[in-house]
Design an enzyme around this catalytic site. Sequence first.
Site, PDB file in Angstrom:
ATOM      1  N   LYS A  33       0.842  -1.203   0.000  1.00  0.00           N
ATOM      2  CA  LYS A  33       0.000   0.000   0.000  1.00  0.00           C
ATOM      3  C   LYS A  33       0.874   1.250   0.000  1.00  0.00           C
ATOM      4  O   LYS A  33       2.090   1.187   0.223  1.00  0.00           O
ATOM      5  CB  LYS A  33      -0.917  -0.010   1.216  1.00  0.00           C
ATOM      6  CG  LYS A  33      -0.193  -0.017   2.552  1.00  0.00           C
ATOM      7  CD  LYS A  33      -1.161  -0.140   3.709  1.00  0.00           C
ATOM      8  CE  LYS A  33      -0.408  -0.166   5.048  1.00  0.00           C
ATOM      9  NZ  LYS A  33      -1.328  -0.233   6.204  1.00  0.00           N
ATOM     10  N   ARG A 128     -10.292  -0.470  14.788  1.00  0.00           N
ATOM     11  CA  ARG A 128      -9.962   0.318  13.600  1.00  0.00           C
ATOM     12  C   ARG A 128     -10.795  -0.170  12.425  1.00  0.00           C
ATOM     13  O   ARG A 128     -11.690   0.527  11.970  1.00  0.00           O
ATOM     14  CB  ARG A 128      -8.453   0.231  13.318  1.00  0.00           C
ATOM     15  CG  ARG A 128      -7.981   1.237  12.288  1.00  0.00           C
ATOM     16  CD  ARG A 128      -6.471   1.225  12.131  1.00  0.00           C
ATOM     17  NE  ARG A 128      -5.968  -0.015  11.529  1.00  0.00           N
ATOM     18  CZ  ARG A 128      -4.722  -0.159  11.106  1.00  0.00           C
ATOM     19  NH1 ARG A 128      -3.852   0.827  11.238  1.00  0.00           N
ATOM     20  NH2 ARG A 128      -4.327  -1.302  10.580  1.00  0.00           N
ATOM     21  N   TYR A 242      16.759  29.881   9.203  1.00  0.00           N
ATOM     22  CA  TYR A 242      15.670  30.682   9.750  1.00  0.00           C
ATOM     23  C   TYR A 242      15.766  30.816  11.274  1.00  0.00           C
ATOM     24  O   TYR A 242      16.159  29.879  11.985  1.00  0.00           O
ATOM     25  CB  TYR A 242      14.327  30.045   9.398  1.00  0.00           C
ATOM     26  CG  TYR A 242      13.885  30.270   7.975  1.00  0.00           C
ATOM     27  CD1 TYR A 242      13.681  31.556   7.482  1.00  0.00           C
ATOM     28  CD2 TYR A 242      13.670  29.194   7.121  1.00  0.00           C
ATOM     29  CE1 TYR A 242      13.267  31.757   6.177  1.00  0.00           C
ATOM     30  CE2 TYR A 242      13.259  29.386   5.818  1.00  0.00           C
ATOM     31  CZ  TYR A 242      13.059  30.682   5.344  1.00  0.00           C
ATOM     32  OH  TYR A 242      12.654  30.883   4.045  1.00  0.00           O
ATOM     33  N   MET A 290      12.180  24.397   3.597  1.00  0.00           N
ATOM     34  CA  MET A 290      11.392  23.648   2.612  1.00  0.00           C
ATOM     35  C   MET A 290      12.259  22.900   1.606  1.00  0.00           C
ATOM     36  O   MET A 290      12.000  21.735   1.291  1.00  0.00           O
ATOM     37  CB  MET A 290      10.435  24.586   1.880  1.00  0.00           C
ATOM     38  CG  MET A 290       9.521  23.861   0.896  1.00  0.00           C
ATOM     39  SD  MET A 290       8.406  24.965   0.012  1.00  0.00           S
ATOM     40  CE  MET A 290       7.307  25.488   1.324  1.00  0.00           C
TER      41      MET A 290
END
Length: 345
Positions: A33, A128, A242, A290
């Site tokens: 998957k 689930r 940053y 990013m």
Amino acid sequence: MAVAELTIDLGALCANWQALSAKSQTDTGAVVKANAYGLGLDRVGTALAKAGARQFFVAATEEGAQLRDILGAGPDIFVFSGHMSGDTDMIRDNQLTPLLNSIDQMLRHVEALPGHRFGLQLDTGMNRLGMEDAEWRALREIALAQNPALVMSHLACADAPEHPMNQHQLRTFTDMTDGIDAPRSLAATGGTLLGEDYHFDLTRPGVGMYGGLPFAEAQPVATLSVPVIQTREVLPGETVGYSNTWTAEHPTRVATIAAGYADGIIRTMGQEAWLWSGDTACKVLGRISMDLIGVDVTELDEDPDRLELLNARQTVDTLAEWAGTIGYEILTSMGARYQRRYIGA
């Protein structure tokens, strides 16, 4: 090459599948998957089929249809989400086997596709997917009379062998399925490692095939090499990245590499993360942004062209520990910008 290169060793992946298969001495499927855990459904599915896998598991019908196009007729393709509304044509046309999760799904399946293969999921405590005990008791004889291809459940705590939930779910699954003729499955990777009591008729390894825990014996499958865009000398008192979270205390050679959180390198791992150049570890400096990461390459004899984030020294689970997550998330977050290269086919 201007983008990071993700190398996927299909030989190692198949060896991991074969090693897990040898531990169970039962039929062994393969969970593919989420685009084969981010590593490429087409290449991974084909390699596993050539290695001998005949039962495959996907999350959604659309994934099953894609896999059928890749593998062709023959292998069984089970769909964990079962028979959802709108899935009928795709299930029929691609000869998929939905793992039915409820009475509603059972009714939908037998009315829309009478005689078509199906399996059943039972809830043994994870809450689930799957039928709870009362629902199963009401449907059991009717469902079994239609010869399900598989009856399965899923372990919640298999990565923690001593957890009492494992024994609880084993007892519950055994009680719910004792005496049935249909093949049974309880174990994914973790369950396979718990021992033969958990194996039943079919195991279905996932993350262990891809080199992840809890299969500590797994061969590494993925290597990630990131190009260096620029290097610079950072003087004492200057900062990198940053928010000025890292300040140089001495002259430092800093490489800026071409990857970031847009590529699945999770931002929160920055304070702990390292990359490698040959045998030398190089510390990440400041925040992961990013598309870019600053790395300390002061100890290297020369400026590198590339640095490795994933390799035999630090696996997906190493990165997961830095980020406070699990290896599954690292694998399935691998960025679409990576140049993928396959070896060991």
